[in-house]
Structures are given as C-alpha cells and as structure tokens.
Design a protein around this motif. Sequence first.
Motif, PDB file in Angstrom:
ATOM      1  N   SER A 101      27.389  21.452  41.590  1.00 47.10           N
ATOM      2  CA  SER A 101      27.390  19.538  40.829  1.00 47.10           C
ATOM      3  C   SER A 101      26.835  20.281  39.062  1.00 47.10           C
ATOM      4  O   SER A 101      27.067  19.280  38.170  1.00 47.10           O
ATOM      5  N   SER A 104      27.206  21.392  35.871  1.00 49.94           N
ATOM      6  CA  SER A 104      28.795  19.691  34.386  1.00 49.94           C
ATOM      7  C   SER A 104      27.421  19.928  33.007  1.00 49.94           C
ATOM      8  O   SER A 104      25.737  20.243  33.530  1.00 49.94           O
ATOM      9  N   GLU A 200      24.514  12.779  43.915  1.00 45.55           N
ATOM     10  CA  GLU A 200      25.762  13.138  44.827  1.00 45.55           C
ATOM     11  C   GLU A 200      25.640  12.972  45.815  1.00 45.55           C
ATOM     12  O   GLU A 200      25.439  14.505  46.101  1.00 45.55           O
ATOM     13  N   ILE A 233      33.284  19.742  36.631  1.00 49.18           N
ATOM     14  CA  ILE A 233      32.159  20.806  37.466  1.00 49.18           C
ATOM     15  C   ILE A 233      33.103  22.575  37.055  1.00 49.18           C
ATOM     16  O   ILE A 233      34.267  22.969  37.412  1.00 49.18           O
ATOM     17  N   SER A 255      32.040  15.044  37.941  1.00 46.41           N
ATOM     18  CA  SER A 255      30.962  14.396  38.729  1.00 46.41           C
ATOM     19  C   SER A 255      30.282  13.823  37.332  1.00 46.41           C
ATOM     20  O   SER A 255      29.784  14.249  36.596  1.00 46.41           O
TER      21      SER A 255
END
Length: 346
Positions: A101, A104, A200, A233, A255
């Motif tokens: 992630s 991103s 996350e 992502i 994300s």
Amino acid sequence: MLRFANAYLLWALLLVPLLIIIFIIIRRWKKKALAAFGDKAVISRIMPDVSFSRPTLKFIFFIVAYTLLIIGLAGPQVGTHIDEVKKKGADLMILLDVSNSMLSQDFAPNRLENAKSALAQLINNLHDDRIGIIVFAGEAYVQMPVTTDYSAAKLFLNTINTGIVPVQGTAIGAAIDMGMKSFDFKDGTSKAMILMTDGENHEDDAVAAAKNAHEKGVAIHVIGFGSPQGAPIPIYDNGKQAGFHTDSVGHTVISKLNEDMCKEIALAGNGVYIRATNANSGLGIVMDQVHKMQQKTYDSKSFKDYEDRFQFFLVIALLLLVIEFFISSRKSLRLSRLKLFEVKKP
C-alpha cells in the motif's frame, strides 16, 4: 597502527627469496664456468674490463627496489587509532512501512519514496543521536541496528523497497515490539520510535504495543503517509506498471490513510501524530519533540582516517632502480688507471 589498502599485493614479496636463490645459483654456475677455463688471476688479466662484483651490487639495488615497490603498491597506511569520546543524544528507531500500500501514488512518486526522502534528510541533520531502522509489512525485520554511522544508514536506506519483506500485510505492533528488543536499556539514553506508515493495520494490536513501549519510557511518534481519499495500489512487472491491485470481485483496491489508527498509536505511545504532505514530511516537528527529551551522555568510538605512506616507498624504489640502471657491469677505465696503492720503483 599499520595497514595496507591493497594487502593482497604483498604476496608478490614471496618472489624475493626465489630471486635471491636463482641469483646465487647463476653466480655459482658462472664461477664454475670461469674456473674451467683456468686460474682466476689469469682470467682477470685476459678480461681486465669485466667486473665480478658489480653484478652483485646491481642485484642488491634491484631486489631492494623491487621490495620497496611492492610495499608501496600495497598502499601502506598509518596513523589511525581509536579515540574514546563522550556524546550526548537520544536513540531513535525508525519503523518504516514497506507494505504494498506504500506504493500508492497519492504522494508523487509514491508514499514509500516520500518516506525514504524524508528519512534521508533526517539523517543529514543528525549529529549525536543514534539511529536504527526496522522495516515491516506482514513481518518486521531489523534493517540496521542502532548506530551513529550515518553513512551506513544512508546505504541501508537506499536498499529498502516493498520486496525486502517477503510476507505482505501491515504488522505495526510487531515492528514496535522488535524496536523495543533492539534498544539497549542499560545505557540510560532517552529512546523514541518514529513510525512512518499509512496506518492500514490488519495484523495485530499496535495500540497495545505502543502503550507497552510508553510504560517502559519509549515515546512513539507517528507520521502518516497517504491521503484520506486514497489511491489505488499499482502492480509492477519487470519494473513497469502493469495495472492495480483488485479485490476478490475484481474491484480496484483503494488504499487510504488510516488517520484514526495513527492517532491512537501516537496517543498510546505518548507521542505526536503528523500527517505528511508533499511539501512537509513532519519530521521537523517530530525531531523537536525528540530534542525535548532528556539527553544523556553515552560512550562512542571515533575513528580517525588512515594516512597514505606509499609515496616514500615508491620514491626510494624508483631512485634505486635509476642507480641500478646506471651501474655498468664493466669496470670503469678511469678508475682502473688510478693505481693509488702502487709503490713506484726509485
């Protein structure tokens, strides 16, 4: 203290005894060959210009020059020693999220590269603080133990990517626990962790880990990378983007920065939370908090640079080779005519 920059070249010195043996064998063979022709005194009169001692002198000059040349090429260095110095600072452990992630691109070029760039600037501004790096995704690994070697820290930082941790996920709690194990609490220095993540967390109880760290005197500061709107992502194939991650039903995964999680971790760890932007990573504010901690003195070893000394060996070697070149194997006619010790008859 003495060391050699190219120590492997010293193996060439093994030729010295071999050359000496070969020279001795050749000298004996020549003596036997001349002896076969007749008496040495008679041969000296037949060959008045031939010197039997100068070849030996030339060889001595050559072998000494060869030895010095090899030593010079090996790069002798002297003068280095270790000084024990006292430094005052804090121990910082960087917890860097390397999950997918972090690729991103809501932060150009992506979240991870922004975090690494911010860390590089942090390292450039450090003086006496010690720094370590832990990378984590589904698992956590010590990328670099706590050290004052900032050059090594930059090298380690350059090697970090999302493929460095084989198990994907985001185990922030495991990273905090590993950071606690990596600290040396016996030295009494102030300690803090800087967590750089998009928040996350899907693996463990990061808040409980942060609370445990705070109870042991370690502050947890959090810098959030990403945006609340989020970004897909990307997937890379041979260095080229080949689409985006999708869920089980084929929808593109977005994300997003989990600010609530980041704030909870910072609160439990008695630290601050900063949301990074393209213009400001927030590390300046975090370091202000770090510098407010009680700075304690710790021992550190400072290494002085080695100084090259090859010049002396090469200059003397070249000088000897020049002298050897100009030494003739024949006797000097002028010197042979000087009969300083001859007694003149009255």
